[in-house]
Design a protein around this motif. Structure first.
Motif, PDB file in Angstrom:
ATOM      1  N   UNK A 244      -4.834   2.581   0.801  1.00 29.28           N
ATOM      2  CA  UNK A 244      -4.652   3.391  -0.415  1.00 29.28           C
ATOM      3  C   UNK A 244      -4.639   4.873  -0.086  1.00 29.28           C
ATOM      4  N   UNK A 245      -5.598   5.275   0.757  1.00 26.70           N
ATOM      5  CA  UNK A 245      -5.677   6.707   1.131  1.00 26.70           C
ATOM      6  C   UNK A 245      -4.351   7.172   1.722  1.00 26.70           C
ATOM      7  N   UNK A 246      -3.897   6.440   2.745  1.00 28.34           N
ATOM      8  CA  UNK A 246      -2.669   6.883   3.438  1.00 28.34           C
ATOM      9  C   UNK A 246      -1.502   6.942   2.472  1.00 28.34           C
ATOM     10  N   UNK A 247      -1.355   5.880   1.656  1.00 30.66           N
ATOM     11  CA  UNK A 247      -0.155   5.827   0.796  1.00 30.66           C
ATOM     12  C   UNK A 247      -0.202   6.957  -0.226  1.00 30.66           C
ATOM     13  N   UNK A 248      -1.386   7.198  -0.794  1.00 29.41           N
ATOM     14  CA  UNK A 248      -1.466   8.313  -1.771  1.00 29.41           C
ATOM     15  C   UNK A 248      -0.997   9.601  -1.125  1.00 29.41           C
ATOM     16  N   UNK A 249      -1.625   9.902   0.022  1.00 30.45           N
ATOM     17  CA  UNK A 249      -1.341  11.207   0.656  1.00 30.45           C
ATOM     18  C   UNK A 249       0.143  11.311   0.998  1.00 30.45           C
TER      19      UNK A 249
ATOM     20  N   UNK B   8       0.087   4.090  -4.439  1.00 23.96           N
ATOM     21  CA  UNK B   8       1.283   4.705  -5.052  1.00 23.96           C
ATOM     22  C   UNK B   8       0.934   5.244  -6.434  1.00 23.96           C
ATOM     23  N   UNK B   9       0.146   4.464  -7.185  1.00 23.56           N
ATOM     24  CA  UNK B   9      -0.213   4.949  -8.535  1.00 23.56           C
ATOM     25  C   UNK B   9      -0.968   6.271  -8.440  1.00 23.56           C
ATOM     26  N   UNK B  10      -1.910   6.328  -7.501  1.00 23.32           N
ATOM     27  CA  UNK B  10      -2.676   7.580  -7.360  1.00 23.32           C
ATOM     28  C   UNK B  10      -1.727   8.713  -6.999  1.00 23.32           C
ATOM     29  N   UNK B  11      -0.823   8.430  -6.039  1.00 24.04           N
ATOM     30  CA  UNK B  11       0.140   9.470  -5.651  1.00 24.04           C
ATOM     31  C   UNK B  11       0.994   9.881  -6.837  1.00 24.04           C
ATOM     32  N   UNK B  12       1.382   8.863  -7.649  1.00 23.66           N
ATOM     33  CA  UNK B  12       2.239   9.172  -8.807  1.00 23.66           C
ATOM     34  C   UNK B  12       1.520  10.104  -9.766  1.00 23.66           C
ATOM     35  N   UNK B  13       0.198   9.934  -9.876  1.00 28.24           N
ATOM     36  CA  UNK B  13      -0.506  10.827 -10.826  1.00 28.24           C
ATOM     37  C   UNK B  13      -0.373  12.275 -10.365  1.00 28.24           C
ATOM     38  N   UNK B  14      -0.485  12.506  -9.048  1.00 30.74           N
ATOM     39  CA  UNK B  14      -0.329  13.909  -8.584  1.00 30.74           C
ATOM     40  C   UNK B  14       1.105  14.382  -8.804  1.00 30.74           C
TER      41      UNK B  14
ATOM     42  N   UNK C  72      -4.073  18.732   3.469  1.00 28.98           N
ATOM     43  CA  UNK C  72      -4.943  17.593   3.165  1.00 28.98           C
ATOM     44  C   UNK C  72      -4.143  16.286   3.181  1.00 28.98           C
ATOM     45  N   UNK C  73      -2.860  16.366   2.844  1.00 28.44           N
ATOM     46  CA  UNK C  73      -2.116  15.088   2.863  1.00 28.44           C
ATOM     47  C   UNK C  73      -2.088  14.538   4.284  1.00 28.44           C
ATOM     48  N   UNK C  74      -1.874  15.430   5.272  1.00 29.81           N
ATOM     49  CA  UNK C  74      -1.855  14.913   6.656  1.00 29.81           C
ATOM     50  C   UNK C  74      -3.225  14.356   7.022  1.00 29.81           C
ATOM     51  N   UNK C  75      -4.264  15.142   6.655  1.00 32.37           N
ATOM     52  CA  UNK C  75      -5.618  14.696   7.054  1.00 32.37           C
ATOM     53  C   UNK C  75      -5.934  13.351   6.401  1.00 32.37           C
ATOM     54  N   UNK C  76      -5.658  13.242   5.089  1.00 31.84           N
ATOM     55  CA  UNK C  76      -5.980  11.969   4.403  1.00 31.84           C
ATOM     56  C   UNK C  76      -5.142  10.829   4.990  1.00 31.84           C
ATOM     57  N   UNK C  77      -3.866  11.136   5.246  1.00 34.15           N
ATOM     58  CA  UNK C  77      -3.019  10.095   5.836  1.00 34.15           C
ATOM     59  C   UNK C  77      -3.621   9.599   7.143  1.00 34.15           C
ATOM     60  N   UNK C  78      -4.000  10.549   7.984  1.00 32.42           N
ATOM     61  CA  UNK C  78      -4.597  10.154   9.264  1.00 32.42           C
ATOM     62  C   UNK C  78      -5.891   9.387   9.067  1.00 32.42           C
TER      63      UNK C  78
END
Lengths: 82, 249, 519, 496, 204
Positions: free
Chosen positions: B225-230, B143-149, B169-175
């Motif tokens: 972390x990857x999924x939540x950020x994306x 979430x913190x990483x996502x918040x930075x974006x 890229x959000x879909x790809x990273x989420x997957x």
């Protein structure tokens, strides 16, 4: 004794925040009060020893849901009828 | 109509208070929940089983790792569902919102944000990596990483944020996040254990079975972390522009 | 192979991720991925069924993370507890999923252009969630899986039009209340028993005799009401008709047959395996209250179905009535009633699937599912209509179909437990269903308008242009799943003995009353 | 009913008799409108196959062997079992033979009136016949219910063949009565027996000596008796009879074969089966509420005959006469004596032959002249001598005069009544025969002896040959039945 | 209904948590049912869910126990400096050891915390999805008040009278999703669920 007092005070503040969030007419104010409600909840849990849950509630609960709520409100009407 | 809605509420209230009578003493160590073999096993054996000091992360990622996998799937579903609902469904012309003011990104804000974002991202990595010892872990770090974006999208506008993190890229990273999580589980299954049995990874990594769990947990946290950020960023991007993905707030 | 139970949900999970990622570049690849992962999952399901039947106590318990039962206490890891009932319902879910995935190629491309990857991702995750619900042995994990199934359901319905979004919002609010009440119920169980594993909970309830503790009674009420809301039982059914009739075709074909049935499975699991027969039937007063609620449910649902002028809405109210059947079958607290209820879960899934696939084809070819637009379909699309009405006759309960046998056991259960009100309401609703389906046959077959005057000028002229009555069947990719579904309805009916004997093996270790004979 | 030295053999033939029409349907649909004649030959071929297979089992039965075939294990204790015994075979012979006649007749009728959707007509006709044969050969209660439902559904498209307003109302009453009674009255009764007959879970087999209703208390037996009698609504017992006149909207071959021979006889056949095999004659006799049933049967006969008197439409008159004749069969069953039940089964065959002739004539008149009402038939005898002659023979057989079949069955019914000691029943038989005379003979009289009202009518000539031949065959059949009554009686097991 | 002490003492002092969570739950439930504005309903939903989380967390509370992270002396990774009272540091070098029951009482119960991590994330996911639905409703009907929404849906229902998806023949799929946003949106907007009478009109 201090902790119990702190605990009770936070709980009462929580109830007030919840009622206010639902009572106020302007949606933006409602979401900000809701963020306050989340932070109070996070404080309460930290005090009760659930540190991980408090951290998550702070970031996910208060952070993201408030941002997303406000983002949506910006696209809809700000005034709520009730 | 107003009064009618109080009836179910009162019924539920009375029901819950009736149950409160029979609750164990608050916070007493011998309440059934606290002295049950399950939670006392967690407290006593986490050190031996997984060598992870933070019991919550151990239970989250290893003992009940299956739950967390599906929790990541829930986050992924939220992202995909929001995409599905809002994709090419917005209005034709961009109507001006009544409280919108066309201001250039403010100088002070952009500069402080330019300094702040790297710090947030480093802290996010710290939270993710240090989840074993201190409170934190996949979700909070993501979430913190996502918040930075999102911070970048708020201070400049959504286009600049999308340049750094395009929506595809959000879909790809989420997957990939889920793929990583489930992949580790599958790998441990191929090595002979049950699904998500990290100790089997000791067969291929030169570590003891407990340390294999320790490192596997880190891998799993990275997946989460990857999924939540994306997904957090895609959630913000979609909701702020009703799926039209231009200026944003 | 040994962990085939894990493969059941690995295939759709990895399939959905592949759909999401590969779908960005090439939209067309999602359909084959979906079909392959569903096929793989069904194959793993059959493997697991063979395993369950080969084990002598007919249960396969699979612990994630290697926390085997011998080395660690029971509640530590999450356990998949597949017994006969669980694996049967899983196979139904996976079978329906496979058929609908085969069916979905054209409707998805036309009703939601450009959103295929998203659709198939949510589709596969929905099936993962449902299959997980049927197999899981952990109470909290069941909550997470219910949320997975619910969220994908909201996404799949709202992917369609704006009306669908409005209906989904209603569904979301009620669904969240239901799931949260269930979560609260699990919390109340946890505070008294200290474990989340279903078998563990049952042992502690029996060991410490918690039946009379106030918390457990309230926990039972909360869990029960939560599941009743998710199951669209009568007082809480407002969301189902709007959601299923406004949803895109493929979504309603997937959700209608399985979602409510899986929730009934959860209720049966809670009542029999978690709380135990003595707790749920003797020490709570549900067995006296609920049959009367069921009577009201079935009557109102049937009457409302009569008032509908559109196929999908009518079928949705029929689903609410069928839910009433199954809940009634469980709560008349009788051996035959439970067999009837479980068998009705399986047969109703097949019937509803058959009907909704047919409705999808009718929508595609006749451009409307409203009753006015159906005239002349028997000559225009004979195969679709035979498939549709095999499902219809099965809902009425005519012999060779599976609907007859499940209704038969429900009637027998009602009679043996001397619940005459349940019997009478079964009869009444059967008659309503006869009227519903034969009214449709009249609309299609006869050249008579609703108000009763002749349309054509006699001798079979339906007052339609030749273009409307020319043989114009639906596309094969949609027709074959429908015919397969109607064949399954007949086959399950004909081979009902195998299924019923499996259910009897499952029910043999709960001592249910068989009812004293009326001499 | 079972003759002492019974040897039971497993044989595929009953299944062939049931499946043949279904396979025929595929041929009929494949042939379709384009190849009309091929389609007709398919129907005829299938009908003759069925008839030959059924007739080939008659010598077997007469030599005392009963043919059985286990099709499918429907329930844990109750299989779908086909068994050919006295009752079943007699009814099956009647149905399959008359189907051949009806096929020829319907070719003439349908082509004469240029009817639409004939493929659908022949297809559903074949399915209905296979269901009828299924009922005739079923061995237990649930098998009979299986084919009973199949018959109700497969005859619905035939009743609503005209696809107009009357067809809608006719179809609604037809299906409303039949499905309501079978789903809401019969199904509970069946499940009641399934659960508790002789301690429950017994095969409810007709010929088995266990699983009889004797094990129930007085009141339960009465309730079950009422449920079964009114459950089989196809028997057309008085309060539940109005679906039969309603079904007259169907084309005449349908009302001829189905509503005179197949569908109604199925209902009556089931009631007789239940009375004689599930309840058993001894149980019935000392059941005190049982003579109410005799009362109902007599009421059905008398009231329907009176209504038939007032009907001007020829087909409706014949319909009410059918209800009356069914009343005879029910009467025979309720008398619960060996003679009575034998008489009722015989009456099924005799009445079938007689009534089908009458319906054929009605159809022929409609094809040739388009007349439906009895009052319009003045002086038709001269123009259509064969048809009206056959009508005369048919009505005499229905009335029950000696040289024709009807007399034999009424004779045994009277014997059964005397066995039971209910002499007032014999009077009812006499009065009803008189009533039959009053509503059947006037038709023939107006046709032959009244001169036509006005000569301006166009030149009326005889109905097409395809209609006339079958009706003359069935008329001759009435005679033949009188003379071959001996083997029929022994088939029914009345060789005392 | 309470055996010892007055109800107020029992409820408000010792177990305030359980009482407050019930109050919050009821506020949330009432908001979800009675509030007309969709966003207010969602806020009520979130309050409802956080109340349940509060209940779960207060199950795991143990008097006098610390947070569920191992204290240095039980730390499975052994040797790290422990500032003892004398100025020199003594290194404890021991592998992970299973704690006996007396030490177990020192730590809070970790299980509820894990469950609630999941519940919070599920709550946010549901909230995000619901907000997307609100936007879609606002686009379709222009209102987020439930009564206006129902009125508009009824009026559209009567006007369209038949419910059939009009599958436009000329529906061309947007080639590149992102770039062709304008064209595809105009086409799909007209495709909403209003439908003409099925009887063939000139338009067909």
């Amino acid at each position: 004794m201090g902790l119990a007092l702190f605990n009770t005070f936070i709980l009462l503040l929580l109830v007030v925040a919840a009622l206010l969030a639902l009572r106020v007419k302007d949606l933006l104010t409602a979401s900000v009060v809701f963020a306050v409600y989340s932070f109070l909840m996070c404080l309460l849990w930290a005090e009760m020893g659930a540190v991980d849950v408090a951290f998550t509630e702070a970031t996910v609960g208060a952070g993201i849901s408030t941002v997303v709520l406000i983002a949506t409100i910006f696209n809809l009407k700000r005034k709520s009828s009730d | 109509m107003k009064l009618l809605s109080y009836i179910p509420v009162l019924v539920v209230g009375v029901l819950l208070l009736y149950a409160a009578k029979d609750f164990p003493e608050w916070g007493s160590p011998d309440a059934p929940a606290s002295k049950s073999p399950v939670s006392s096993h967690f407290i006593a054996n986490t050190g031996v089983d997984t060598e992870v000091p933070n019991m919550v992360t151990a239970v989250l990622a290893d003992y009940r790792g299956f739950d967390t996998m599906f929790e990541t799937v829930v986050v992924f579903i939220a992202g995909m569902a929001v995409l599905a609902i809002l994709k090419n469904s917005g209005r034709k012309k961009l109507v001006k919102r009544e409280f919108e003011v066309d201001a250039e990104p403010d100088l002070i804000v952009t500069n402080t944000v330019r300094l702040l974002v790297p710090v947030i991202q480093i802290f996010a990595f710290y939270v993710l990596a240090h989840g074993h010892v201190s409170p934190g872990g996949g979700f909070q770090g993501g979430v913190l990483m996502g918040a930075s974006f999102i911070l970048v999208a708020l201070s400049w506008d959504l286009e600049t944020a999308l340049i750094r993190f395009p929506l595809n890229w959000t879909t790809i990273l989420g997957g990939l996040g889920i793929f990583l999580y489930a992949g580790i589980g599958l790998l441990s299954m191929f090595l002979g254990g049950e699904f998500l049995d990290y100790s089997e990874l000791a067969n291929i990594f030169p570590v003891s079975r407990e340390m294999a769990r320790y490192h596997a947990m880190l891998g799993v946290e990275i997946g989460v972390g990857l999924t939540v950020t994306a997904i957090m960023f895609s959630l913000y991007a979609n909701l702020s522009t009703e799926g039209r993905l231009q200026r944003g707030l | 192979m040994e962990n085939s139970i894990a493969w059941i949900f690995i295939f759709p999970l990895f399939g959905s991720v592949a759909c999401a990622i590969l779908g960005i570049s090439n939209r067309k690849i999602c359909y084959p991925i979906a079909v392959l992962s569903m096929a793989g999952s069904l194959w793993a399901g059959i493997e697991t069924l063979r395993q369950v039947l080969s084990v002598n106590d007919h249960t396969v318990s699979y612990l994630f993370g290697g926390w085997t039962l011998d080395a660690y206490p029971r509640g530590v890891g999450i356990e998949f507890h597949a017994d006969i009932l669980g694996i049967l319902i899983t196979l139904v879910v996976l079978g329906v999923g496979l058929l609908v995935s085969l069916y979905s190629k054209l409707p998805v491309e036309e009703e939601t252009p450009g959103k295929e990857p998203l659709f198939y991702t949510l589709f596969l995750l929905q099936v993962t969630g449902l299959a997980g619900i049927c197999l899981t042995g952990d109470a909290f994990n069941l909550y997470v899986l219910i949320e997975v199934a619910a969220l994908t359901g909201y996404g799949l319905i709202a992917i369609g039009s704006n009306r669908a979004a409005a209906a989904t919002f209603n569904y979301l609010i009620l669904g969240t209340i239901g799931a949260s009440l269930y979560l609260l119920g699990v919390g109340y169980i946890y505070i008294k028993t200290g474990t989340l594993n279903m078998v563990g909970i049952h042992d502690i309830i029996v060991a410490e005799g918690l039946a009379d503790s106030a918390t457990m009674q309230v926990a039972f009420v909360l869990v029960g009401v939560g599941i009743l809301i998710k199951m669209a039982f009568f007082p809480f059914h407002a969301w189902l008709p709007n959601a299923y009739s406004n949803a895109p075709t493929t979504t309603s074909c997937l959700l209608a047959p399985v979602v409510t049935k899986v929730m009934i499975y959860v209720m049966i699991r809670m009542v029999l395996s978690v709380f135990g027969v003595e707790f749920s039937f003797e020490s709570t007063l549900w067995t006296d209250v609920l049959p009367w609620l069921v009577v009201v449910a079935i009557v109102c649902a049937a009457v409302m179905a009569l008032a509908q002028r559109e196929i999908k809405r009518m079928l949705s109210y029929l689903i609410v009535a069928e839910v009433g059947y199954m809940v009634g079958g469980v709560w008349i607290y009788n051996y035959y009633g439970l067999i009837g209820s479980i068998f009705h879960v399986i047969s109703d899934a097949c019937m509803t699937l058959c009907l909704f696939l047919g409705a999808g084809l009718i929508l595609r070819k006749a451009k409307t599912t409203h009753f006015d637009g159906l005239r002349g379909l028997f000559t225009k699309m004979p195969l679709t209509m035979t498939g549709f009405f095999i499902g219809g006759f099965s809902i009425i309960g005519l012999p060779p179909t599976c609907g007859f046998f499940s209704k038969w056991y429900l009637i027998t259960g009602g009679m043996v437990s001397q619940r005459w009100e349940y019997m009478i309401v079964l009869m009444f609703s059967t008659m309503v269903m006869v009227v519903l389906f034969f009214r449709m046959i009249e609309r299609i077959h006869l050249a008579v308008s609703e108000s009763g005057e002749n349309l054509g000028h006699g001798h079979g002229d339906l007052g339609l242009t030749d273009q409307q009555t020319r043989f114009d069947e639906g596309p094969l990719s949609m027709l074959i799943p429908l015919l397969l579904a109607s064949a399954v309805v007949l086959v399950v009916g004909i081979y009902n003995q195998e299924v019923v004997s499996l259910i009897e093996v499952f029910l043999s270790d709960f001592n249910l009353p068989r009812g004293e004979g009326i001499k | 009913m079972s003759t002492p030295e019974v040897t039971v053999i497993q044989d595929i033939r009953p299944l062939i008799a049931f499946v043949a029409p279904l396979l025929g349907v595929i041929g009929i649909v494949w042939a379709g409108e384009k190849r009309k004649n091929l389609r007709e030959t398919f129907t005829f071929l299938v009908a003759s196959i069925q008839a030959t297979v059924v007739l080939s089992m008659v010598p077997l039965l007469l030599s005392g062997t009963i043919v059985e075939f286990h099709v499918w294990q429907m329930f844990t204790h109750v299989p779908l079992l086909l068994r050919v015994d006295g009752f079943g075979l007699l009814f099956a012979c009647v149905a399959s033979l008359l189907w051949i006649a009806t096929t020829v007749y319907s070719i003439g009728y349908m082509r004469g009136l240029h009817e639409h959707a004939q493929t659908r007509f022949y297809a559903f006709f074949a399915i209905s016949l296979s269901a009828t044969i299924g009922v005739a050969f079923s061995a237990n209660l649930l098998t009979i219910y299986f084919f009973y439902e199949m018959l109700s559904v497969s005859t619905f498209p035939l009743v609503t063949h005209m696809q107009d307003k009357e067809a809608r109302t006719g179809g609604r009453t037809y299906l409303g009565y039949l499905l309501f009674t079978s789903l809401c009255i019969l199904l509970p009764a069946l499940s009641w027996c399934y659960v508790w007959l002789d301690g429950g879970n017994v095969a409810m087999d007709f010929l088995a000596d266990t699983g009889k209703v004797g094990s129930f208390s007085e009141t339960t037996q009465i309730i079950l008796l009422i449920l079964f009698t009114f459950g089989f609504a196809k028997a057309g017992i008085m309060p539940l009879h109005s679906w039969l006149p309603g079904a007259m909207v169907a084309p005449t071959p349908v009302s001829a074969l189905l509503h005179a021979v197949a569908v109604v006889k199925v209902g009556v056949f089931c009631v007789v089966r239940v009375y004689s095999d599930i309840f058993g004659t001894e149980v019935l006799q000392q059941l005190d509420g049982e003579d109410w049933m005799i009362g109902i049967a007599c009421a059905t006969i008398l009231i329907s005959s009176l209504i038939a008197l007032s009907q001007d439409n020829l087909k409706r008159r014949l319909a009410f006469s059918t209800i009356g004749q069914l009343g005879y069969v029910i009467l025979g069953a309720t008398l619960a004596t060996q003679q009575g039940i034998g008489g009722s089964v015989l009456h099924i065959a005799m009445h079938a032959c007689g009534k089908i002739t009458l319906f054929f004539c009605a159809g022929a008149i409609f094809v040739a002249t388009g007349k439906k009402y009895v009052s319009e038939l003045r002086g038709l005898g001269r123009k259509m001598p064969v048809t009206m002659g056959a009508f005369m023979i048919g009505s005499l057989s229905v009335i029950g005069l000696p040289p024709l079949g009807g007399f034999v069955s009424k004779w045994y019914l009277a014997l059964g009544a005397l066995d039971r000691g209910a002499t007032w029943v014999v009077f009812v038989l006499l009065i009803s025969s008189l009533l039959n005379v009053f509503y059947l003979l006037p038709v023939a009289v107006t046709a032959f002896f009244r001169n036509p009202a006005d000569d301006s009518e166009p030149e009326i000539k005889e109905a097409p040959m395809a209609c006339v031949i079958p009706l003359s065959i069935t008329a001759i059949g009435c005679f033949v039945l009188f003379f071959i009554a001996g083997p029929l009686v022994s088939m029914v097991g009345l060789t005392d | 209904m309470f055996e010892d002490g007055t109800i107020i003492n029992e409820l408000l002092i010792e177990r305030l948590n359980y009482f407050i969570y019930v109050v919050l739950l009821l506020i949330g439930l009432h908001a979800m049912i009675a509030k007309k504005n969709l966003i207010k309903k969602l806020i009520g939903m979130s309050i409802f869910q956080t109340a349940i989380i509060l209940f779960y967390v207060s199950i795991g509370v143990k008097e006098g126990s610390t947070i569920p992270v191992y204290l240095p002396e039980h730390d499975p990774h052994g040797s790290h400096s422990v500032p003892s009272d004398t100025n020199e540091t003594s290194h404890f070098d021991h592998g992970p050891v299973i704690l006996d029951s007396s030490l177990v009482k020192g730590y809070a119960n970790p299980l509820p915390h894990v469950l609630m991590l999941t519940a919070i994330v599920v709550g946010v996911a549901t909230l995000g999805l619901a907000l997307a639905l609100c936007q879609r409703i606002y686009q379709g009907y222009g209102t987020i008040e439930e009564d206006e929404l129902l009125a508009k849906m009824e009026s559209r229902e009567i006007r369209s009278k038949t419910l059939s998806v009009q599958i436009p023949k000329d529906q061309k799929l947007p080639k590149k999703d992102e770039l062709k946003k304008e064209k595809s949106r105009s086409v799909s907007k007209s495709k909403t669920l209003s439908a003409s009478k099925p009887k063939p009109k000139g338009k067909k």
